[in-house]
Design a protein around this motif. Structure first.
Motif, PDB file in Angstrom:
ATOM      1  N   LEU A   1       0.729  -1.193   0.078  1.00  0.00           N
ATOM      2  CA  LEU A   1       0.163  -0.058   0.098  1.00  0.00           C
ATOM      3  C   LEU A   1       1.054   1.125   0.003  1.00  0.00           C
ATOM      4  CD1 LEU A   1      -2.746   1.323   0.371  1.00  0.00           C
ATOM      5  CD2 LEU A   1      -2.695   1.077   2.621  1.00  0.00           C
TER       6      LEU A   1
ATOM      7  N   ILE B   1      -6.321   1.551  12.680  1.00  0.00           N
ATOM      8  CA  ILE B   1      -6.414   2.386  11.388  1.00  0.00           C
ATOM      9  C   ILE B   1      -7.104   1.812  10.351  1.00  0.00           C
ATOM     10  CG2 ILE B   1      -4.758   3.717   9.723  1.00  0.00           C
ATOM     11  CD1 ILE B   1      -2.411   3.031  11.825  1.00  0.00           C
TER      12      ILE B   1
ATOM     13  N   THR C   1       1.589   2.520   6.723  1.00  0.00           N
ATOM     14  CA  THR C   1       1.634   2.710   8.215  1.00  0.00           C
ATOM     15  C   THR C   1       3.213   3.277   8.729  1.00  0.00           C
ATOM     16  OG1 THR C   1      -0.370   1.308   8.381  1.00  0.00           O
ATOM     17  CG2 THR C   1       1.149   1.740  10.439  1.00  0.00           C
TER      18      THR C   1
ATOM     19  N   TYR D   1      -4.910  -4.966  11.320  1.00  0.00           N
ATOM     20  CA  TYR D   1      -5.039  -3.667  11.197  1.00  0.00           C
ATOM     21  C   TYR D   1      -3.766  -2.999  11.376  1.00  0.00           C
ATOM     22  CZ  TYR D   1     -10.033  -3.904  11.010  1.00  0.00           C
ATOM     23  OH  TYR D   1     -11.413  -4.408  10.774  1.00  0.00           O
ATOM     24  N   GLY D   2      -3.375  -1.831  11.008  1.00  0.00           N
ATOM     25  CA  GLY D   2      -2.495  -0.766  11.675  1.00  0.00           C
ATOM     26  C   GLY D   2      -3.073  -0.133  13.083  1.00  0.00           C
TER      27      GLY D   2
ATOM     28  N   TYR E   1      -7.540   8.537   5.336  1.00  0.00           N
ATOM     29  CA  TYR E   1      -6.423   9.293   5.618  1.00  0.00           C
ATOM     30  C   TYR E   1      -6.602  10.758   4.888  1.00  0.00           C
ATOM     31  CZ  TYR E   1      -4.568   4.454   5.844  1.00  0.00           C
ATOM     32  OH  TYR E   1      -4.392   3.211   6.066  1.00  0.00           O
TER      33      TYR E   1
HETATM   34  C1  G1P Z   1      -4.470  -1.824   5.199  1.00  0.00           C
HETATM   35  C2  G1P Z   1      -3.391  -0.882   6.141  1.00  0.00           C
HETATM   36  C3  G1P Z   1      -3.754  -1.062   7.407  1.00  0.00           C
HETATM   37  C4  G1P Z   1      -5.059  -0.824   7.710  1.00  0.00           C
HETATM   38  C5  G1P Z   1      -6.128  -1.369   6.715  1.00  0.00           C
HETATM   39  C6  G1P Z   1      -7.513  -1.162   6.874  1.00  0.00           C
HETATM   40  O1  G1P Z   1      -4.440  -3.130   5.296  1.00  0.00           O
HETATM   41  O2  G1P Z   1      -2.100  -1.284   5.760  1.00  0.00           O
HETATM   42  O3  G1P Z   1      -3.075  -0.346   8.307  1.00  0.00           O
HETATM   43  O4  G1P Z   1      -5.643  -0.819   9.263  1.00  0.00           O
HETATM   44  O5  G1P Z   1      -5.906  -1.360   5.561  1.00  0.00           O
HETATM   45  O6  G1P Z   1      -8.464  -1.777   6.449  1.00  0.00           O
HETATM   46  P1  G1P Z   1      -4.849  -4.219   4.469  1.00  0.00           P
HETATM   47  O7  G1P Z   1      -6.290  -4.508   4.974  1.00  0.00           O
HETATM   48  O8  G1P Z   1      -4.525  -3.690   3.214  1.00  0.00           O
HETATM   49  O9  G1P Z   1      -4.088  -5.347   4.771  1.00  0.00           O
END
Ligand code: G1P
Length: 287
Positions: free
Chosen positions: A109, A202, A230, A169-170, A206
């Motif tokens: 990301l 998170i 993150t 999540y973050g 953003y």
């Molecule tokens: C991404 C971000 C993560 C966030 C999440 C929310 O992760 O890297 O920090 O909490 O989206 O959906 P992913 O879901 O793409 O693994």
């Protein structure tokens, strides 16, 4: 203040929704009558953005077509007197302007956001992951824009989650709080639940400042071997203030079959026509 750009990363493979996403980009799965990504663009527009910068990868060009005028289709709908359909099709053409950016390799990301550096330039911008729909009186992105107007810093959307979910999540560590707005002292991507600094996740919305691009250039691969947004935000926290907002309302998952189904059902029940149809279909005892 110039928050007219919104970055929408849409280069992911959609592995959580196979086989539906084998050929179809997950962002084009419909929720009620429109694709997921249109809901995202409408939320960004409601937050004041007018220029979408969408990150796509090879095989996801169909997303571009959805926002491109289709004169033959429009002429046909016009000739057949299908005015409501014509208005709906035209509305998608005029929602916003679009820049399409390619992410050539799936490096994460953070890397996807870094790919938009040239398109964004030296402005703060919005960023949203289209895996969730905002639901509530004030769209989540709008709440972040309002906080950015007050604090002038990068702003993250935060939501409290049960301890067994934080590792998805973050996660944000808090330095100080003013009601639902928190100044962050650190962020960590997908922590082990025993090491999570809080229960604040998170949530994929953003407001970012352009120094994120330099931070991401200097970010080494992190969790999952990917360049994490993150981790780039972590560098911004070390150099200045970053805030998180515990938003009001909900984010509804549309990135998994179960979440997508629940979101469709919930939204349909609130629509006078679709709600009646859905309730009738649920009367399984009458079959
Ligand atoms: C991404 C971000 C993560 C966030 C999440 C929310 O992760 O890297 O920090 O909490 O989206 O959906 P992913 O879901 O793409 O693994």
């Amino acid at each position: 203040m110039d928050l007219r750009h919104c970055v929408i990363p849409a280069a992911g493979l959609g592995t959580r929704f196979l086989p539906a996403t084998k050929a179809l980009p997950k962002e084009l799965l419909p929720v009620l009558d429109r694709p997921v990504i249109q809901w995202a663009v409408e939320e960004a527009v409601a937050a004041g953005a007018s220029e979408m910068v969408v990150v796509i990868s090879e095989g996801k060009e169909l997303i571009q077509q959805h926002f491109t005028a289709q004169p033959d289709l429009e002429a046909l709908l016009d000739a057949r007197g299908k005015m409501a359909e014509l208005a709906a099709v035209r509305a998608t053409d005029h929602l916003a302007s679009f820049t399409w950016v390619r992410q050539e390799q799936p490096l994460g990301l953070g890397h996807a956001v870094l790919c938009t550096a040239e398109a964004i330039g030296d402005h703060p911008f919005l960023c949203m992951l289209p895996d969730d729909l905002s639901y509530g009186t004030v769209p989540v992105l709008r709440q972040l824009v309002d906080a950015h107007k007050e604090y002038g810093t990068p702003i993250l959307a935060l939501m409290r989650v049960p301890p067994d979910q934080i590792s998805r999540y973050g996660c944000a560590a808090i330095a100080e709080s003013h009601g639902r707005v928190h100044r962050l002292s650190a962020v960590v991507e997908k922590p082990d639940r025993r090491e999570a600094p809080s229960d604040l996740a998170i949530m994929g919305r953003y407001v970012l400042t352009p120094d994120i691009f330099d931070a991401l250039r200097d970010t080494a691969p992190g969790a999952g071997g990917e360049i994490q947004l993150t981790d780039g935000i972590g560098a911004l926290i070390r150099n200045g203030a970053v805030h998180g907002v515990e938003f009001t309302g909900e984010l509804l998952d549309v990135g998994t079959p179960a979440g997508w189904l629940a979101t469709n059902a919930m939204l349909a029940l609130q629509d006078p026509v679709l709600g009646t149809v859905l309730r009738a279909a649920m009367e399984v005892d009458n079959r």
